[in-house]
Design a protein around this motif. Structure first.
Motif, PDB file in Angstrom:
ATOM      1  N   ILE A  68      78.647 -11.016  34.903  1.00 35.63           N
ATOM      2  CA  ILE A  68      78.871 -10.430  36.218  1.00 35.63           C
ATOM      3  C   ILE A  68      77.507 -10.056  36.792  1.00 35.63           C
ATOM      4  CG2 ILE A  68      79.148  -8.081  35.351  1.00 35.63           C
ATOM      5  CD1 ILE A  68      81.508  -7.797  37.355  1.00 35.63           C
ATOM      6  N   ALA A  69      77.438  -9.896  38.097  1.00 37.95           N
ATOM      7  CA  ALA A  69      76.166  -9.556  38.738  1.00 37.95           C
ATOM      8  C   ALA A  69      75.702  -8.178  38.291  1.00 37.95           C
ATOM      9  CB  ALA A  69      76.314  -9.599  40.255  1.00 37.95           C
ATOM     10  N   GLY A  70      74.445  -8.082  37.952  1.00 42.52           N
ATOM     11  CA  GLY A  70      73.848  -6.818  37.518  1.00 42.52           C
ATOM     12  C   GLY A  70      72.374  -6.812  37.839  1.00 42.52           C
ATOM     13  N   THR A  71      71.604  -6.066  37.077  1.00 46.08           N
ATOM     14  CA  THR A  71      70.170  -5.933  37.306  1.00 46.08           C
ATOM     15  C   THR A  71      69.427  -6.026  35.983  1.00 46.08           C
ATOM     16  OG1 THR A  71      70.625  -4.451  39.153  1.00 46.08           O
ATOM     17  CG2 THR A  71      68.391  -4.441  38.296  1.00 46.08           C
ATOM     18  N   THR A  72      68.392  -6.843  35.946  1.00 50.05           N
ATOM     19  CA  THR A  72      67.529  -6.924  34.780  1.00 50.05           C
ATOM     20  C   THR A  72      66.084  -6.901  35.262  1.00 50.05           C
ATOM     21  OG1 THR A  72      69.157  -8.207  33.556  1.00 50.05           O
ATOM     22  CG2 THR A  72      66.907  -8.299  32.759  1.00 50.05           C
ATOM     23  N   ARG A  73      65.288  -5.978  34.697  1.00 45.29           N
ATOM     24  CA  ARG A  73      63.878  -5.824  35.076  1.00 45.29           C
ATOM     25  C   ARG A  73      63.715  -5.685  36.589  1.00 45.29           C
ATOM     26  NH1 ARG A  73      62.320  -4.107  30.620  1.00 45.29           N
ATOM     27  NH2 ARG A  73      62.058  -5.537  28.908  1.00 45.29           N
ATOM     28  N   ALA A  74      64.554  -4.852  37.193  1.00 41.29           N
ATOM     29  CA  ALA A  74      64.513  -4.522  38.619  1.00 41.29           C
ATOM     30  C   ALA A  74      64.781  -5.723  39.526  1.00 41.29           C
ATOM     31  CB  ALA A  74      63.176  -3.866  38.982  1.00 41.29           C
ATOM     32  N   ARG A  75      65.441  -6.753  39.019  1.00 40.34           N
ATOM     33  CA  ARG A  75      65.816  -7.936  39.794  1.00 40.34           C
ATOM     34  C   ARG A  75      67.300  -8.225  39.579  1.00 40.34           C
ATOM     35  NH1 ARG A  75      62.979  -9.835  43.435  1.00 40.34           N
ATOM     36  NH2 ARG A  75      63.631 -11.941  43.014  1.00 40.34           N
ATOM     37  N   PRO A  76      67.996  -8.773  40.580  1.00 38.21           N
ATOM     38  CA  PRO A  76      69.393  -9.130  40.359  1.00 38.21           C
ATOM     39  C   PRO A  76      69.486 -10.218  39.288  1.00 38.21           C
ATOM     40  CG  PRO A  76      68.635  -9.919  42.503  1.00 38.21           C
ATOM     41  CD  PRO A  76      67.540  -9.102  41.927  1.00 38.21           C
ATOM     42  N   ALA A  77      70.509 -10.099  38.434  1.00 42.27           N
ATOM     43  CA  ALA A  77      70.685 -11.054  37.341  1.00 42.27           C
ATOM     44  C   ALA A  77      72.141 -11.054  36.896  1.00 42.27           C
ATOM     45  CB  ALA A  77      69.788 -10.676  36.169  1.00 42.27           C
ATOM     46  N   CYS A  78      72.535 -12.090  36.199  1.00 39.65           N
ATOM     47  CA  CYS A  78      73.860 -12.154  35.601  1.00 39.65           C
ATOM     48  C   CYS A  78      73.795 -11.486  34.231  1.00 39.65           C
ATOM     49  CB  CYS A  78      74.316 -13.604  35.463  1.00 39.65           C
ATOM     50  SG  CYS A  78      74.620 -14.408  37.052  1.00 39.65           S
ATOM     51  N   VAL A  79      74.674 -10.502  33.999  1.00 41.28           N
ATOM     52  CA  VAL A  79      74.682  -9.761  32.739  1.00 41.28           C
ATOM     53  C   VAL A  79      76.086  -9.812  32.128  1.00 41.28           C
ATOM     54  CG1 VAL A  79      72.814  -8.202  33.433  1.00 41.28           C
ATOM     55  CG2 VAL A  79      75.165  -7.561  33.881  1.00 41.28           C
ATOM     56  N   ASP A  80      76.185  -9.446  30.871  1.00 39.57           N
ATOM     57  CA  ASP A  80      77.467  -9.422  30.170  1.00 39.57           C
ATOM     58  C   ASP A  80      78.433  -8.484  30.898  1.00 39.57           C
ATOM     59  OD1 ASP A  80      79.299  -9.890  28.011  1.00 39.57           O
ATOM     60  OD2 ASP A  80      78.756  -7.913  27.250  1.00 39.57           O
ATOM     61  N   ALA A  81      79.639  -8.952  31.167  1.00 37.03           N
ATOM     62  CA  ALA A  81      80.622  -8.167  31.921  1.00 37.03           C
ATOM     63  C   ALA A  81      80.991  -6.872  31.204  1.00 37.03           C
ATOM     64  CB  ALA A  81      81.873  -8.997  32.183  1.00 37.03           C
ATOM     65  N   GLY A  82      80.929  -6.845  29.874  1.00 42.00           N
ATOM     66  CA  GLY A  82      81.259  -5.641  29.114  1.00 42.00           C
ATOM     67  C   GLY A  82      80.342  -4.468  29.431  1.00 42.00           C
ATOM     68  N   ILE A  83      79.081  -4.756  29.743  1.00 44.91           N
ATOM     69  CA  ILE A  83      78.127  -3.699  30.103  1.00 44.91           C
ATOM     70  C   ILE A  83      78.600  -2.973  31.352  1.00 44.91           C
ATOM     71  CG2 ILE A  83      75.782  -3.285  30.960  1.00 44.91           C
ATOM     72  CD1 ILE A  83      74.863  -5.607  29.168  1.00 44.91           C
ATOM     73  N   VAL A  84      79.047  -3.742  32.336  1.00 45.31           N
ATOM     74  CA  VAL A  84      79.490  -3.145  33.605  1.00 45.31           C
ATOM     75  C   VAL A  84      80.818  -2.418  33.417  1.00 45.31           C
ATOM     76  CG1 VAL A  84      80.122  -3.658  35.991  1.00 45.31           C
ATOM     77  CG2 VAL A  84      78.227  -4.880  34.910  1.00 45.31           C
ATOM     78  N   ARG A  85      81.734  -3.020  32.664  1.00 45.86           N
ATOM     79  CA  ARG A  85      83.029  -2.371  32.432  1.00 45.86           C
ATOM     80  C   ARG A  85      82.860  -1.022  31.742  1.00 45.86           C
ATOM     81  NH1 ARG A  85      85.126  -6.103  29.165  1.00 45.86           N
ATOM     82  NH2 ARG A  85      84.718  -8.002  30.312  1.00 45.86           N
ATOM     83  N   LYS A  86      81.976  -0.962  30.752  1.00 48.33           N
ATOM     84  CA  LYS A  86      81.747   0.276  29.989  1.00 48.33           C
ATOM     85  C   LYS A  86      80.775   1.223  30.682  1.00 48.33           C
ATOM     86  CE  LYS A  86      82.181  -2.314  25.718  1.00 48.33           C
ATOM     87  NZ  LYS A  86      81.371  -2.919  24.653  1.00 48.33           N
ATOM     88  N   ARG A  87      80.154   0.753  31.770  1.00 47.20           N
ATOM     89  CA  ARG A  87      79.174   1.538  32.522  1.00 47.20           C
ATOM     90  C   ARG A  87      77.992   1.959  31.650  1.00 47.20           C
ATOM     91  NH1 ARG A  87      80.268   3.877  37.335  1.00 47.20           N
ATOM     92  NH2 ARG A  87      82.050   3.051  38.409  1.00 47.20           N
ATOM     93  N   GLN A  88      77.588   1.098  30.752  1.00 45.99           N
ATOM     94  CA  GLN A  88      76.419   1.329  29.893  1.00 45.99           C
ATOM     95  C   GLN A  88      75.224   0.616  30.539  1.00 45.99           C
ATOM     96  OE1 GLN A  88      76.371   3.338  27.180  1.00 45.99           O
ATOM     97  NE2 GLN A  88      78.467   3.820  27.753  1.00 45.99           N
ATOM     98  N   TRP A  89      74.827   1.108  31.704  1.00 47.76           N
ATOM     99  CA  TRP A  89      73.868   0.431  32.565  1.00 47.76           C
ATOM    100  C   TRP A  89      72.540   0.108  31.877  1.00 47.76           C
ATOM    101  CZ3 TRP A  89      76.949  -1.147  36.030  1.00 47.76           C
ATOM    102  CH2 TRP A  89      77.951  -0.325  36.556  1.00 47.76           C
ATOM    103  N   CYS A  90      72.056   0.980  31.020  1.00 47.23           N
ATOM    104  CA  CYS A  90      70.743   0.748  30.402  1.00 47.23           C
ATOM    105  C   CYS A  90      70.752  -0.444  29.443  1.00 47.23           C
ATOM    106  CB  CYS A  90      70.241   2.008  29.702  1.00 47.23           C
ATOM    107  SG  CYS A  90      69.776   3.312  30.881  1.00 47.23           S
ATOM    108  N   GLU A  91      71.937  -0.893  29.006  1.00 42.25           N
ATOM    109  CA  GLU A  91      72.027  -2.056  28.129  1.00 42.25           C
ATOM    110  C   GLU A  91      71.642  -3.354  28.837  1.00 42.25           C
ATOM    111  OE1 GLU A  91      75.601  -2.574  25.840  1.00 42.25           O
ATOM    112  OE2 GLU A  91      75.755  -0.416  25.490  1.00 42.25           O
ATOM    113  N   MET A  92      71.678  -3.383  30.167  1.00 44.29           N
ATOM    114  CA  MET A  92      71.290  -4.598  30.885  1.00 44.29           C
ATOM    115  C   MET A  92      69.796  -4.605  31.209  1.00 44.29           C
ATOM    116  SD  MET A  92      73.114  -4.128  34.576  1.00 44.29           S
ATOM    117  CE  MET A  92      72.790  -2.720  35.612  1.00 44.29           C
ATOM    118  N   VAL A  93      69.052  -3.648  30.671  1.00 43.68           N
ATOM    119  CA  VAL A  93      67.598  -3.529  30.830  1.00 43.68           C
ATOM    120  C   VAL A  93      67.217  -3.562  32.314  1.00 43.68           C
ATOM    121  CG1 VAL A  93      65.378  -4.337  29.954  1.00 43.68           C
ATOM    122  CG2 VAL A  93      67.443  -4.832  28.663  1.00 43.68           C
ATOM    123  N   PRO A  94      67.689  -2.562  33.081  1.00 41.35           N
ATOM    124  CA  PRO A  94      67.456  -2.593  34.527  1.00 41.35           C
ATOM    125  C   PRO A  94      66.049  -2.170  34.948  1.00 41.35           C
ATOM    126  CG  PRO A  94      68.651  -0.613  33.960  1.00 41.35           C
ATOM    127  CD  PRO A  94      68.515  -1.422  32.692  1.00 41.35           C
TER     128      PRO A  94
END
Length: 125
Positions: A68-94
């Motif tokens: 799902i759409a997320g953020t990695t290294r301050a840029r938009p990126a596709c990340v694992d949907a489980g990170i967004v569902r669980k709201r564990q934002w720091c796991e996507m290395v934003p």
């Protein structure tokens, strides 16, 4: 005879490359994104408040299955949907490499803290 074989091999390789490029251009019509990529569509900044800048960006992503759409290294990126569902934002290395990531108390977003103490807060609506 050997030179003829090499010439035919190079010709075959050139034709294969041409066909791959042709198929790729047909599959990716103008305006379409490749799977697993994102692009920034709009970026608005509001610096009307002293010592504070509010930035809003809209991104368009073509994520693969399970992403799902997320953020990695301050840029938009596709990340694992489980990170967004669980709201564990720091796991996507934003945050950037030299920044620290912390979840907001209500898990509505995260903060990126720079070594100098400057804090960037991101909230998810």
């Amino acid at each position: 005879m050997q030179l003829l074989r090499v010439a035919w091999a190079l010709t075959g390789a050139a034709i294969c490359c041409f066909l791959i490029l042709l198929i790729h251009s047909r599959l990716l019509k103008e305006g379409q994104l490749a799977a697993g990529t994102c692009e920034i569509v709009t970026l608005d900044r509001d610096s009307s408040q002293p010592r504070r800048t509010i930035a809003r960006q809209t991104a368009r992503c073509a994520c693969k299955k399970g992403q799902i759409a997320g953020t990695t290294r301050a840029r938009p990126a596709c990340v694992d949907a489980g990170i967004v569902r669980k709201r564990q934002w720091c796991e996507m290395v934003p945050c950037l490499e030299d920044e620290g990531c912390d979840l907001l108390v209500n898990k509505s977003g995260w903060t990126c803290t720079q070594p100098g103490g400057r804090v960037k807060t991101t909230t998810v609506s």
